[in-house]
Design a protein around this motif. Structure first.
Motif, PDB file in Angstrom:
ATOM      1  N   LEU A   1       0.701  -1.106   0.097  1.00 30.43           N
ATOM      2  CA  LEU A   1      -0.020   0.044   0.131  1.00 30.43           C
ATOM      3  C   LEU A   1       0.935   1.210   0.042  1.00 30.43           C
ATOM      4  CD1 LEU A   1      -2.695   1.477   0.288  1.00 30.43           C
ATOM      5  CD2 LEU A   1      -2.513   1.066   2.544  1.00 30.43           C
ATOM      6  N   VAL A   2       1.918   1.164   0.937  1.00 30.41           N
ATOM      7  CA  VAL A   2       2.838   2.384   0.900  1.00 30.41           C
ATOM      8  C   VAL A   2       3.494   2.590  -0.554  1.00 30.41           C
ATOM      9  CG1 VAL A   2       4.823   3.316   1.922  1.00 30.41           C
ATOM     10  CG2 VAL A   2       3.218   2.234   3.261  1.00 30.41           C
ATOM     11  N   ALA A   3       4.105   1.536  -0.963  1.00 31.83           N
ATOM     12  CA  ALA A   3       4.600   1.573  -2.160  1.00 31.83           C
ATOM     13  C   ALA A   3       3.892   1.833  -3.396  1.00 31.83           C
ATOM     14  CB  ALA A   3       5.397   0.214  -2.764  1.00 31.83           C
TER      15      ALA A   3
ATOM     16  N   ALA B   1       3.359   7.173 -11.540  1.00 32.89           N
ATOM     17  CA  ALA B   1       3.820   5.838 -12.203  1.00 32.89           C
ATOM     18  C   ALA B   1       2.615   5.052 -12.014  1.00 32.89           C
ATOM     19  CB  ALA B   1       5.111   5.273 -11.346  1.00 32.89           C
ATOM     20  N   TYR B   2       1.518   4.955 -12.582  1.00 33.61           N
ATOM     21  CA  TYR B   2       0.468   4.365 -12.542  1.00 33.61           C
ATOM     22  C   TYR B   2       0.448   2.746 -12.693  1.00 33.61           C
ATOM     23  CZ  TYR B   2      -1.518   9.045 -12.613  1.00 33.61           C
ATOM     24  OH  TYR B   2      -1.187  10.430 -12.395  1.00 33.61           O
ATOM     25  N   VAL B   3       1.135   2.416 -13.824  1.00 40.09           N
ATOM     26  CA  VAL B   3       1.333   0.859 -13.966  1.00 40.09           C
ATOM     27  C   VAL B   3       2.003   0.342 -12.622  1.00 40.09           C
ATOM     28  CG1 VAL B   3       2.222  -0.921 -15.290  1.00 40.09           C
ATOM     29  CG2 VAL B   3       0.822   1.081 -16.387  1.00 40.09           C
ATOM     30  N   PRO B   4       3.166   0.923 -12.239  1.00 39.92           N
ATOM     31  CA  PRO B   4       3.729   0.032 -11.056  1.00 39.92           C
ATOM     32  C   PRO B   4       3.051   0.239 -10.003  1.00 39.92           C
ATOM     33  CG  PRO B   4       5.302   1.349 -12.162  1.00 39.92           C
ATOM     34  CD  PRO B   4       4.118   1.640 -12.988  1.00 39.92           C
TER      35      PRO B   4
ATOM     36  N   GLU C   1      -8.138   4.552  -7.688  1.00 43.64           N
ATOM     37  CA  GLU C   1      -7.544   5.821  -8.066  1.00 43.64           C
ATOM     38  C   GLU C   1      -6.569   5.891  -9.405  1.00 43.64           C
ATOM     39  OE1 GLU C   1      -6.756   8.643  -4.984  1.00 43.64           O
ATOM     40  OE2 GLU C   1      -8.317   7.891  -3.848  1.00 43.64           O
ATOM     41  N   ALA C   2      -5.589   4.777  -8.897  1.00 41.19           N
ATOM     42  CA  ALA C   2      -4.532   4.604  -9.809  1.00 41.19           C
ATOM     43  C   ALA C   2      -5.006   4.060 -11.248  1.00 41.19           C
ATOM     44  CB  ALA C   2      -3.533   3.653  -9.190  1.00 41.19           C
ATOM     45  N   ALA C   3      -5.999   3.112 -11.120  1.00 42.58           N
ATOM     46  CA  ALA C   3      -6.543   2.649 -12.401  1.00 42.58           C
ATOM     47  C   ALA C   3      -7.235   3.935 -13.241  1.00 42.58           C
ATOM     48  CB  ALA C   3      -7.610   1.419 -12.199  1.00 42.58           C
ATOM     49  N   SER C   4      -7.982   4.528 -12.469  1.00 45.80           N
ATOM     50  CA  SER C   4      -8.773   5.936 -13.194  1.00 45.80           C
ATOM     51  C   SER C   4      -7.764   6.652 -13.623  1.00 45.80           C
ATOM     52  CB  SER C   4      -9.619   6.415 -12.257  1.00 45.80           C
ATOM     53  OG  SER C   4      -9.001   6.975 -11.222  1.00 45.80           O
ATOM     54  N   GLU C   5      -6.537   7.045 -13.025  1.00 40.58           N
ATOM     55  CA  GLU C   5      -5.673   8.101 -13.404  1.00 40.58           C
ATOM     56  C   GLU C   5      -4.819   7.498 -14.620  1.00 40.58           C
ATOM     57  OE1 GLU C   5      -3.745   8.567  -9.568  1.00 40.58           O
ATOM     58  OE2 GLU C   5      -5.260  10.286  -9.213  1.00 40.58           O
ATOM     59  N   ASP C   6      -4.591   6.247 -14.538  1.00 37.23           N
ATOM     60  CA  ASP C   6      -4.134   5.546 -16.057  1.00 37.23           C
ATOM     61  C   ASP C   6      -4.613   5.612 -16.921  1.00 37.23           C
ATOM     62  OD1 ASP C   6      -1.928   3.961 -17.098  1.00 37.23           O
ATOM     63  OD2 ASP C   6      -3.299   2.140 -16.921  1.00 37.23           O
TER      64      ASP C   6
END
Length: 98
Positions: A44-46, A55-58, A91-96
């Motif tokens: 979660l932190v990473a 860095a949305y994919v990572p 959030e990461a998926a939507s930003e990607d």
């Protein structure tokens, strides 16, 4: 990975979280249940740190790994962690997609 986790102070761990998580993720199937939960927290932190750096994919990789490490009853036993991992992954998926 265990040695790195034991060696670093909390501020050092924050700065080196990607290295520690990478090592521990490689051996996730060898970890005890409590270590898997700690690794989910570190993912979660990473993931959050990667997402904040765009860095949305990572980030998704870390967050998905964190979710996979949770026990089956995580919505009852680890609600806050489970919710945080799901929210960050969404959030990461939507930003990607942007």
């Amino acid at each position: 990975g265990r040695l790195l986790l034991q060696t670093y102070s909390p501020p050092e761990l924050e700065n080196r979280v990607f290295s520690v998580v990478r090592h521990l993720n490689l051996a996730h199937d060898l970890l005890a249940a409590d270590e898997r939960l700690r690794l989910a927290e570190l993912n979660l932190v990473a993931g959050t740190k990667a997402r904040e750096s765009t860095a949305y994919v990572p980030a998704l990789h870390y967050l998905d790994r964190g979710l996979a490490l949770l026990p089956d009853d995580s919505w009852q036993s680890n609600y806050d962690l489970c919710l945080a991992l799901h929210q960050e992954a969404a959030e990461a998926a939507s930003e990607d997609d942007d």
